[in-house]
Design a protein around this motif. Structure first.
Motif, PDB file in Angstrom:
ATOM      1  N   ASP A  14       0.858  -1.194   0.000  1.00 45.94           N
ATOM      2  CA  ASP A  14       0.000   0.000   0.000  1.00 45.94           C
ATOM      3  C   ASP A  14       0.897   1.248   0.000  1.00 45.94           C
ATOM      4  OD1 ASP A  14      -1.543   2.241   0.866  1.00 45.94           O
ATOM      5  OD2 ASP A  14      -3.076   0.870   1.613  1.00 45.94           O
ATOM      6  N   ALA A  15       0.809   2.055  -1.063  1.00 47.01           N
ATOM      7  CA  ALA A  15       1.707   3.208  -1.225  1.00 47.01           C
ATOM      8  C   ALA A  15       1.569   4.208  -0.084  1.00 47.01           C
ATOM      9  CB  ALA A  15       1.424   3.899  -2.556  1.00 47.01           C
ATOM     10  N   SER A  16       0.342   4.419   0.424  1.00 42.04           N
ATOM     11  CA  SER A  16       0.140   5.414   1.485  1.00 42.04           C
ATOM     12  C   SER A  16       0.801   4.957   2.789  1.00 42.04           C
ATOM     13  CB  SER A  16      -1.350   5.677   1.694  1.00 42.04           C
ATOM     14  OG  SER A  16      -2.018   4.484   2.070  1.00 42.04           O
ATOM     15  N   ILE A  17       0.661   3.655   3.112  1.00 43.03           N
ATOM     16  CA  ILE A  17       1.299   3.121   4.327  1.00 43.03           C
ATOM     17  C   ILE A  17       2.819   3.198   4.183  1.00 43.03           C
ATOM     18  CG2 ILE A  17       1.677   1.024   5.696  1.00 43.03           C
ATOM     19  CD1 ILE A  17      -1.190   0.180   4.981  1.00 43.03           C
ATOM     20  N   ARG A  18       3.293   2.839   2.989  1.00 41.86           N
ATOM     21  CA  ARG A  18       4.743   2.853   2.739  1.00 41.86           C
ATOM     22  C   ARG A  18       5.300   4.271   2.873  1.00 41.86           C
ATOM     23  NH1 ARG A  18       4.340   0.448  -1.774  1.00 41.86           N
ATOM     24  NH2 ARG A  18       4.818   2.165  -3.197  1.00 41.86           N
ATOM     25  N   THR A  19       4.609   5.254   2.285  1.00 44.14           N
ATOM     26  CA  THR A  19       5.069   6.642   2.338  1.00 44.14           C
ATOM     27  C   THR A  19       5.084   7.159   3.772  1.00 44.14           C
ATOM     28  OG1 THR A  19       4.155   7.018   0.136  1.00 44.14           O
ATOM     29  CG2 THR A  19       4.625   8.974   1.469  1.00 44.14           C
ATOM     30  N   GLN A  20       4.018   6.817   4.518  1.00 46.74           N
ATOM     31  CA  GLN A  20       3.944   7.264   5.919  1.00 46.74           C
ATOM     32  C   GLN A  20       5.090   6.680   6.742  1.00 46.74           C
ATOM     33  OE1 GLN A  20       0.279   6.181   7.859  1.00 46.74           O
ATOM     34  NE2 GLN A  20       0.741   7.260   9.740  1.00 46.74           N
ATOM     35  N   ALA A  21       5.387   5.391   6.523  1.00 44.42           N
ATOM     36  CA  ALA A  21       6.470   4.741   7.266  1.00 44.42           C
ATOM     37  C   ALA A  21       7.824   5.349   6.905  1.00 44.42           C
ATOM     38  CB  ALA A  21       6.464   3.238   6.969  1.00 44.42           C
ATOM     39  N   GLU A  22       8.037   5.601   5.612  1.00 44.37           N
ATOM     40  CA  GLU A  22       9.308   6.194   5.178  1.00 44.37           C
ATOM     41  C   GLU A  22       9.487   7.592   5.754  1.00 44.37           C
ATOM     42  OE1 GLU A  22       8.858   5.855   0.994  1.00 44.37           O
ATOM     43  OE2 GLU A  22       9.582   3.780   0.901  1.00 44.37           O
ATOM     44  N   THR A  23       8.372   8.337   5.851  1.00 44.84           N
ATOM     45  CA  THR A  23       8.426   9.682   6.445  1.00 44.84           C
ATOM     46  C   THR A  23       8.809   9.599   7.917  1.00 44.84           C
ATOM     47  OG1 THR A  23       6.725  10.423   4.896  1.00 44.84           O
ATOM     48  CG2 THR A  23       7.100  11.802   6.846  1.00 44.84           C
ATOM     49  N   GLN A  24       8.203   8.626   8.646  1.00 44.96           N
ATOM     50  CA  GLN A  24       8.528   8.472  10.075  1.00 44.96           C
ATOM     51  C   GLN A  24      10.010   8.120  10.262  1.00 44.96           C
ATOM     52  OE1 GLN A  24       4.883   5.848  10.878  1.00 44.96           O
ATOM     53  NE2 GLN A  24       5.287   6.712  12.888  1.00 44.96           N
ATOM     54  N   LEU A  25      10.523   7.254   9.410  1.00 45.07           N
ATOM     55  CA  LEU A  25      11.947   6.901   9.498  1.00 45.07           C
ATOM     56  C   LEU A  25      12.820   8.121   9.242  1.00 45.07           C
ATOM     57  CD1 LEU A  25      12.484   3.435   7.746  1.00 45.07           C
ATOM     58  CD2 LEU A  25      12.726   3.979  10.164  1.00 45.07           C
ATOM     59  N   SER A  26      12.463   8.895   8.221  1.00 48.03           N
ATOM     60  CA  SER A  26      13.235  10.085   7.876  1.00 48.03           C
ATOM     61  C   SER A  26      13.229  11.090   9.034  1.00 48.03           C
ATOM     62  CB  SER A  26      12.644  10.713   6.608  1.00 48.03           C
ATOM     63  OG  SER A  26      13.350  11.855   6.254  1.00 48.03           O
ATOM     64  N   GLN A  27      12.063  11.254   9.676  1.00 45.92           N
ATOM     65  CA  GLN A  27      11.970  12.174  10.817  1.00 45.92           C
ATOM     66  C   GLN A  27      12.806  11.679  11.992  1.00 45.92           C
ATOM     67  OE1 GLN A  27       7.708  12.215  11.301  1.00 45.92           O
ATOM     68  NE2 GLN A  27       7.411  13.946   9.874  1.00 45.92           N
ATOM     69  N   ALA A  28      12.784  10.373  12.214  1.00 45.44           N
ATOM     70  CA  ALA A  28      13.578   9.802  13.311  1.00 45.44           C
ATOM     71  C   ALA A  28      15.070  10.006  13.054  1.00 45.44           C
ATOM     72  CB  ALA A  28      13.270   8.316  13.462  1.00 45.44           C
ATOM     73  N   ALA A  29      15.496   9.841  11.788  1.00 39.89           N
ATOM     74  CA  ALA A  29      16.906  10.044  11.438  1.00 39.89           C
ATOM     75  C   ALA A  29      17.311  11.497  11.646  1.00 39.89           C
ATOM     76  CB  ALA A  29      17.150   9.621   9.991  1.00 39.89           C
ATOM     77  N   ASP A  30      16.429  12.432  11.286  1.00 38.03           N
ATOM     78  CA  ASP A  30      16.741  13.857  11.438  1.00 38.03           C
ATOM     79  C   ASP A  30      16.791  14.258  12.915  1.00 38.03           C
ATOM     80  OD1 ASP A  30      16.838  14.139   8.720  1.00 38.03           O
ATOM     81  OD2 ASP A  30      14.781  14.861   8.515  1.00 38.03           O
ATOM     82  N   ALA A  31      15.922  13.642  13.732  1.00 40.32           N
ATOM     83  CA  ALA A  31      15.846  14.024  15.150  1.00 40.32           C
ATOM     84  C   ALA A  31      17.048  13.508  15.947  1.00 40.32           C
ATOM     85  CB  ALA A  31      14.542  13.495  15.751  1.00 40.32           C
ATOM     86  N   ASP A  32      17.465  12.268  15.698  1.00 41.34           N
ATOM     87  CA  ASP A  32      18.574  11.676  16.467  1.00 41.34           C
ATOM     88  C   ASP A  32      19.232  10.615  15.592  1.00 41.34           C
ATOM     89  OD1 ASP A  32      20.320  10.554  18.248  1.00 41.34           O
ATOM     90  OD2 ASP A  32      18.785   9.632  19.532  1.00 41.34           O
ATOM     91  N   PHE A  33      20.182  11.035  14.790  1.00 39.28           N
ATOM     92  CA  PHE A  33      20.754  10.129  13.801  1.00 39.28           C
ATOM     93  C   PHE A  33      21.520   8.993  14.471  1.00 39.28           C
ATOM     94  CE2 PHE A  33      23.769   9.326  10.109  1.00 39.28           C
ATOM     95  CZ  PHE A  33      22.821   8.638   9.372  1.00 39.28           C
TER      96      PHE A  33
END
Length: 828
Positions: A14-33
């Motif tokens: 599901d593209a929407s679930i995949r995009t949401q998960a990738e966004t969460q990962l990206s935010q986590a990386a930016d917050a505390d790499f």
């Protein structure tokens, strides 16, 4: 954040679930790499975690340190170097190395990819010195799973395209070879390990040159690879033939002994293998031999002195009588259901026969003729097709005096085979005729053969869609080869020109096959381009039909209901516009009576097109052709056209269109000369904005700088208005150097050379412009005749910078002839 849930989400269909998960990962990386890396690497190593979670963790880790764009890659690699605590780095790497022991194959594979991405950062900087030693130890004494994953890791590291990493791997060649040769030996019972090892060996061959120079080590490597061609596992056989292919490409000069003792027989055996992927790789081995020997002969023909000659062993000439018949038999293994772009053993064999003909010349003719004569009338279409294909394949290489009588004898037969019962044979006959038209057109007697040849190709064009591409290609070659001198009064096409054009107009109108229609319009372009003077009136009347067809496509845009409809309509508009370009370029100044109609239609088309359309590129090219043909008379179209040009010039969201507009500014400027003056302020503003843009890539800059020179040439002394800004830009651009870390790629070197060509062309135009504008003191400045005149001179602030650039060009070994010539022009 539930890390398991998020990682699972990144693999969701599901593209929407995949995009949401990738966004969460990206935010986590930016917050505390650092925390992000630690969490993911721990999850990768966690034997209790779900397999898909571990795989997703490894993928996310790898993606943290890889990027397609060079600048972005350096940025993410720098983050590892500067932002991560050494303790965290060690922990993350340990988790990844632990995972290589996992019984979960997919987790081990993900860990291998991640380790390779870190190795690309650290090995060139002589960090992580224990990595290769660890991987070698794993192969020597680890579990089967650890051996396999460690060998896969070595393979990933060695197949990297990162030049810094590739340069650093030579110092690890002993460790790499120890591991991969140990895993690839026939004594290794585990086929998965042996397959991973032979794959890694293939990837590492470039970096073990020192070892290959040692006869004892080379013999052992060759023994292991040759034994692997006899493995029971097809994967290992494929890997072994792939290794032999690379070895021949890298170490030809060392191969004479092995060819005589083993490779000759092994590769013939491989080509006869029932497993197609093995047979293809064995065929490709001989393709590589041909390519190497063609290249060596070419190099040796240009070498100065005997010491510069490369070793040349005539492998192909010696092997012709044994290998070519095997290749010809493989030509008959066609798959009638194969897609056009599918690469199978029959197509591999065709490529090999083509290369063999180029490598050995006339020597190939005898075995091929024997095969052709035996099979041309075969009841089995596979062999008829193979015979026709083989004859077409040898049209480049043998001497024309050898081919000419054969072609004259074969032409009537090949033309008759355009009516064969098999569409595959007909298609191959059309392609073979195209090869004859391309390579040995003098063998075709215009009076005896041309009428039936053109008729057969047009007949094939209409008979079956599968033949369309071959027939179109043959007709284009025919048009190019029988055109005569440019602008000639008549040529061999003239008697057939009207019927050919009518046929092409008919098939392009009647077909519903978009690909076929596009190819047929390309043939029409070839005929128009090559029309003799006595056919120009036909071109003029044909252009009326093209104008009418293009006009009809404009209201069709309102009827588009799907992406497929839009793409089909745009392709049709592009094809029709490309015919207009061919007409304008052939007729040149004589297009003037039709120019109003052309321009009116092209402007209407531009007005009707939506965002992101691919059509404006071709429309702009047509308008550029019209400007070149009309020169100063194009001025009357500038008022209505300039808004479209400026919109494209300012459209940084569509780089390809913007690039087209930059080139068109230069075309129009050269055509209009001083008449372009009223539009120059807007052109210069847009060009300078594009130069400063962070959206547009560096590749646009050389063309922009070149356009400054074109504008200066056109408006002469009026360019003084822009000199201070442009001069400063040119000085800054000249400061970029070919030395240092930012120029580690060939692309960057090419860019710098192109940029310098743009700068030098710009200065050349500016100097000429200011001289023409009455600033005669320029000559005093450039010759440094009088100190009093320097301060009054417009160019004075830039002279030192110009000569610094000229000196840099002179000292740079990467300079091109074009750059050197332009530099001489500036000095002049």
């Amino acid at each position: 954040m539930d890390v398991n849930q998020v990682l699972t989400g990144t693999l969701s269909p599901d593209a929407s679930i995949r995009t949401q998960a990738e966004t969460q990962l990206s935010q986590a990386a930016d917050a505390d790499f650092q925390g992000y890396l630690t969490t993911l690497s721990r999850e990768l190593a966690n034997e209790q975690a779900q397999p898909q979670v571990r795989m997703a963790a490894g993928l996310a880790l790898k993606n943290s340190f890889t990027a397609r764009d060079y600048a972005r890659l350096k940025e993410v690699q720098n983050r590892w170097l500067t932002q991560i605590d050494p303790t965290v780095k060690a922990q993350v790497k340990d988790f990844a190395l632990q995972t290589l022991s996992s019984s979960d194959t997919r987790a081990g594979l993900s860990a291998a990819q991640f380790i390779a991405s870190i190795a690309a950062i650290e090995l060139p900087r002589e960090q992580w010195p224990e990595l290769m030693r660890t991987l070698v130890d794993n192969v020597g004494q680890g579990t089967d799973q650890k051996k396999q994953s460690s060998l896969t890791t070595i393979g990933f590291i060695c197949e990297s395209e990162d030049q810094d990493l590739r340069d650093s791997l030579a110092q690890h060649s002993n460790a790499i070879l120890t591991a991969v040769v140990q895993g690839a030996r026939k004594e290794e019972a585990n086929a998965d390990i042996r397959n991973a090892a032979i794959t890694a060996l293939g990837d590492s061959l470039e970096f073990v040159r020192t070892n290959f120079e040692n006869e004892g080590e080379r013999n052992y490597i060759m023994q292991v690879v040759c034994e692997a061609t006899q493995a029971d596992d097809n994967r290992i056989q494929q890997g072994a033939y792939g290794c032999l292919n690379r070895i021949m490409g890298l170490y030809y000069e060392k191969m004479r002994f092995y060819m005589e003792k083993a490779l000759f027989g092994l590769t013939i055996q491989g080509m006869k293998n029932d497993e197609e992927d093995v047979a293809k790789l064995a065929v490709e081995f001989w393709c590589t031999v041909c390519e190497e020997e063609i290249s060596i002969e070419d190099d040796n023909s240009q070498a100065e002195g005997a010491e510069a000659l490369r070793p040349y062993f005539n492998f192909t000439r010696v092997a012709t009588q044994e290998v070519v018949p095997v290749l010809l038999e493989l030509l008959a293994k066609q798959d009638e259901d194969a897609a056009e772009d599918e690469y199978n053993v029959s197509r591999a064999a065709y490529q090999a026969v083509q290369l063999w003909a180029q490598a050995v010349g006339s020597q190939i003719v005898a075995p091929v003729l024997t095969f052709v004569e035996a099979n041309l009338r075969s009841e089995d279409w596979h062999y008829r097709d193979a015979a026709v294909s083989a004859f077409g394949a040898i049209m480049e290489g043998p001497e024309e005096k050898v081919l000419e009588p054969l072609v004259k004898q074969a032409l009537p037969v090949l033309i008759s085979m355009m009516n064969d019962s098999s569409v595959q044979v007909k298609d191959s006959a059309a392609y073979a005729l195209g090869r004859i038209c391309e390579a040995v057109p003098d063998s075709i007697d215009p009076n005896e053969h041309l009428q039936t040849l053109i008729g057969a190709l047009f007949g094939g064009l209409s008979s079956h869609p599968k033949m369309a591409a071959s027939c179109c290609w043959a007709l284009m070659n025919l048009a190019d080869r029988f055109a005569g001198e440019p602008g000639c009064a008549t040529n061999n096409l003239s008697p057939h020109f009207q019927a050919s054009v009518q046929h092409l107009l008919q098939v392009t109108e009647s077909t519903q096959d978009n690909q076929f229609r596009t190819a047929a319009y390309e043939v029409l372009n070839a005929f128009v381009t090559n029309a003799a003077n006595d056919s120009v009136h036909i071109v003029a009347s044909m252009s009326d039909v093209i104008i009418e067809r293009l006009a009809k496509t404009i209201p069709m845009q309102q009827q588009v209901v799907s992406v497929e409809d839009r793409l089909m309509l745009e392709e049709m508009q592009t094809s029709l516009t490309s015919v207009i370009i061919a007409v304008i370029q052939r007729v040149e100044k004589e297009i003037a009576p039709q120019a109003d109609r052309f321009m009116e239609l092209l402007l209407e088309l531009l007005k009707s097109l939506g965002q992101k359309s691919s059509v404006p590129d071709t429309v702009f090219a047509a308008i550029g052709a019209l400007a070149n043909a009309l020169e100063g008379d194009f001025e009357k179209y500038m008022q209505p056209f300039s808004p479209f040009l400026l919109n494209a010039l300012n459209n940084q969201e569509e780089p390809q269109l913007c690039a087209m507009a930059i080139g068109l500014v230069s075309d129009i400027t050269r055509a209009l000369e001083s008449k372009v003056q009223p539009f120059c302020d807007q052109f210069m503003n847009s060009l300078l904005n594009n130069l400063r843009s962070t959206t547009l890539g560096n590749q646009f800059k050389p063309a922009i700088l070149q356009s400054f020179g074109d504008i200066a040439q056109a408006i002469g002394g009026q360019f003084e208005t822009y000199l201070s800004v442009v001069g400063q830009v040119l000085q800054q651009a000249a400061g970029i150097s070919t030395a240092g870390e930012n120029v580690s790629s060939f692309e960057m070197l090419d860019y710098i050379v192109s940029l310098r060509e743009g700068i030098v062309d710009a200065w050349s135009g500016i100097i000429n412009a200011l001289r023409a504008g009455g600033n005669s003191e320029l000559l005093d400045t450039l010759h440094v005749k009088t100190a009093n005149n320097i301060t009054a001179n417009l160019l004075q602030p830039y002279v030192e910078s110009i000569f610094q650039l000229l000196q840099t060009v002179y000292q740079d070994p990467n300079r091109t002839e074009a750059l050197l010539r332009s530099s001489m022009g500036v000095i002049g």
